[in-house]
Design a protein around this motif. Structure first.
Motif, short mmCIF file in Angstrom:
data_model
loop_
_atom_site.label_atom_id
_atom_site.label_comp_id
_atom_site.label_asym_id
_atom_site.label_seq_id
_atom_site.Cartn_x
_atom_site.Cartn_y
_atom_site.Cartn_z
N CYS A 1 17.77 -33.87 -50.16
CA CYS A 1 18.35 -34.54 -51.31
C CYS A 1 18.07 -36.04 -51.27
N ASP A 2 19.08 -36.84 -50.93
CA ASP A 2 18.92 -38.29 -51.02
C ASP A 2 19.03 -39.01 -49.69
N GLU A 3 18.82 -38.29 -48.60
CA GLU A 3 18.70 -38.91 -47.29
C GLU A 3 17.45 -38.39 -46.60
N THR A 4 16.70 -39.28 -45.99
CA THR A 4 15.56 -38.88 -45.18
C THR A 4 15.97 -39.02 -43.73
N GLY A 5 15.95 -37.91 -43.00
CA GLY A 5 16.36 -37.93 -41.60
C GLY A 5 15.31 -37.33 -40.70
N VAL A 6 15.11 -37.95 -39.55
CA VAL A 6 14.19 -37.44 -38.54
C VAL A 6 14.88 -37.54 -37.19
N ALA A 7 14.70 -36.55 -36.35
CA ALA A 7 15.31 -36.56 -35.02
C ALA A 7 14.47 -35.75 -34.05
N LEU A 8 14.70 -35.99 -32.78
CA LEU A 8 14.00 -35.25 -31.72
C LEU A 8 15.04 -34.76 -30.73
N VAL A 9 15.00 -33.45 -30.41
CA VAL A 9 15.91 -32.89 -29.42
C VAL A 9 15.11 -32.22 -28.32
N LEU B 1 12.73 -39.74 -58.14
CA LEU B 1 12.83 -40.93 -57.30
C LEU B 1 13.13 -40.56 -55.85
N ALA B 2 13.98 -39.55 -55.67
CA ALA B 2 14.31 -39.11 -54.32
C ALA B 2 13.06 -38.63 -53.58
N SER B 3 12.25 -37.82 -54.26
CA SER B 3 11.03 -37.29 -53.63
C SER B 3 10.07 -38.41 -53.24
N ARG B 4 9.89 -39.35 -54.15
CA ARG B 4 8.96 -40.45 -53.87
C ARG B 4 9.43 -41.29 -52.69
N ASP B 5 10.74 -41.49 -52.60
CA ASP B 5 11.25 -42.30 -51.50
C ASP B 5 11.11 -41.57 -50.17
N HIS B 6 11.31 -40.25 -50.17
CA HIS B 6 11.08 -39.48 -48.94
C HIS B 6 9.65 -39.69 -48.43
N ILE B 7 8.68 -39.71 -49.36
CA ILE B 7 7.28 -39.89 -48.96
C ILE B 7 7.10 -41.22 -48.22
N ARG B 8 7.76 -42.26 -48.73
CA ARG B 8 7.63 -43.58 -48.11
C ARG B 8 8.31 -43.67 -46.75
N ARG B 9 9.38 -42.91 -46.56
CA ARG B 9 10.24 -43.13 -45.39
C ARG B 9 9.94 -42.23 -44.20
N VAL B 10 9.46 -41.02 -44.42
CA VAL B 10 9.48 -40.02 -43.35
C VAL B 10 8.60 -40.39 -42.16
N LEU B 11 7.41 -40.91 -42.39
CA LEU B 11 6.55 -41.25 -41.25
C LEU B 11 7.05 -42.47 -40.47
N PRO B 12 7.49 -43.56 -41.14
CA PRO B 12 8.08 -44.66 -40.36
C PRO B 12 9.30 -44.23 -39.56
N LEU B 13 10.11 -43.35 -40.13
CA LEU B 13 11.27 -42.85 -39.38
C LEU B 13 10.83 -42.03 -38.17
N THR B 14 9.78 -41.25 -38.33
CA THR B 14 9.25 -40.47 -37.21
C THR B 14 8.78 -41.40 -36.09
N ALA C 1 9.92 -44.36 -35.50
CA ALA C 1 11.12 -44.96 -34.90
C ALA C 1 11.78 -44.02 -33.92
N VAL C 2 11.85 -42.74 -34.27
CA VAL C 2 12.48 -41.75 -33.38
C VAL C 2 11.69 -41.60 -32.08
N LEU C 3 10.37 -41.51 -32.20
CA LEU C 3 9.54 -41.38 -31.00
C LEU C 3 9.66 -42.63 -30.12
N ALA C 4 9.78 -43.80 -30.75
CA ALA C 4 9.97 -45.03 -29.98
C ALA C 4 11.30 -45.01 -29.24
N GLN C 5 12.35 -44.52 -29.91
CA GLN C 5 13.65 -44.39 -29.24
C GLN C 5 13.56 -43.50 -28.01
#
Length: 358
Positions: free
Chosen positions: A10-18, A50-63, A65-69
């Motif tokens: 929906c309106d949040e882009t989330g990425v995580a590693l477990v 707008l939600a879909s377009r924003d996901h496109i912009r955010r998902v790889l930078p968030l990925t 960031a997660v790998l850096a963490q």
């Protein structure tokens, strides 16, 4: 086994590693989240395109960031999980597309996860994780359900809403009061300054004898009360902006009364579900699970009746990648992780009942 989780329903882009190695609860190695609330506020609600377009912009930078963490590279990922549904079709396709692209590039399997299963299992990442079996109250967005949970993938529907969900009742009541988007949290904040007994609001299906919910009637009652107060205002008859003639205290009292009605129904139906199943453990998950009054009322009842109530951490109540990665990790440990390989066909399921997940 390290699993990268991507949430974009929906309106949040989330990425995580477990790390799901071994038999214990998968360990969260890193997570990052971007909320689109500010972008959608101008429109009073989520705009799917707008939600879909924003996901496109955010998902790889968030990925990244997660790998850096986690201090790891892409080659450390063993599998990728993404939200397959339910949700907005375009938004789901973004996360699913990125997940499969990464899968092809890395030669890793990709698995579709049910969004509500992620919410249901998210309390396992809390400081006080539950144990099976338990009753789950799922209050996320357009979903309000009570489930019996005997294990990962072992879900039985006990009751659900027949019209508006609890989250929708919060949002629609907030809109009637002119509180903007997102309405639920705004209404809860305003309710702190109101008297929940100032106006009488119905508790739909409270004594129905089953475990179903209905909140459409409550929304209508809030609308009626707002109109009544607007007509009584010194400025004159109600206008199209119904909340404008109300005083700040009247708004706060309406907010408090609406919240109290929603919470009363959720609490009493949850207790009825525990009694019907004979279970003593309740898990509350989803965005409404962050509501302070709901937690207060449930904790008070649990203390009186010797019950246990478990919640996700507040940061994990909203949609997030951690719950998707966790759900995939728990399914892997239970031998239930299936889905298309990275080179196979992918799809999304905007409408996907949790009771059909095995």
């Amino acid at each position: 086994m390290r699993i990268l989780g991507i949430e974009s329903s929906c309106d949040e882009t989330g990425v995580a590693l477990v790390d799901a190695s071994g038999s214990g609860v998968p360990r969260l190695l890193g997570h990052a989240l971007h909320s689109q609330i500010e972008m959608h506020q101008a429109y009073g609600g989520v705009v799917p395109e707008l939600a879909s377009r924003d996901h496109i912009r955010r998902v790889l930078p968030l990925t990244d960031a997660v790998l850096a963490q986690a201090g790891l590279g892409l080659d450390a990922i063993d599998a990728i999980a993404c939200t397959r549904g339910p949700g907005l079709a375009g938004a789901l396709l973004v996360g699913t597309g990125v997940a499969h692209a990464l899968g092809v590039a890395l030669g890793r399997p990709v698995h579709g996860v049910h969004h509500l299963e992620g919410h249901l299992l998210s309390p396992f990442l809390s400081a006080d994780p539950p144990s099976f079996p338990f009753v789950a109250l799922l209050v996320s967005g357009g979903h309000t359900q009570l489930m019996r949970v005997d294990g990962v993938g072992r879900y039985a529907l006990l009751g659900e809403t027949i019209d508006d969900a609890a989250g929708e009742a919060f949002d629609k009541s907030a809109k009637l009061l002119g509180l903007g988007y997102p309405g639920g949290p705004a209404l809860s904040r305003l309710a702190e300054h109101g008297d929940p007994a100032a106006y009488k609001f119905p508790r739909p299906l409270l004594h129905s004898g089953d475990l179903d919910f209905s909140f459409a009637g409550l929304k209508t009652a809030v609308l009626t009360q707002v109109k009544r107060l607007a007509r009584a205002a010194p400025e004159g008859p109600a206008t199209s902006h119904l909340a404008d003639p109300l005083t700040p205290q009247e708004k706060a009292d309406v907010a408090a009364g609406a919240q109290a009605a929603i919470v009363d129904v959720l609490v009493k139906k949850s207790l009825a579900a525990l009694q019907a199943t004979g279970l003593r453990r309740l898990v509350v998950a989803g965005g409404v699970g962050a509501n302070a009054r709901l937690r207060e009322q449930l904790d008070a009842q649990a203390a009186r009746q010797g019950l246990r109530v478990h919640y996700p951490e507040l940061a994990l109540c909203t949609d997030n990648g951690a719950m998707i990665a966790l759900a995939a990790g728990l399914r892997a440990q239970a031998g239930l992780l299936d889905g298309a390989e990275a080179t196979g066909r992918f799809d999304v399921a905007p409408r996907w009942p949790l009771a059909l997940v095995e």
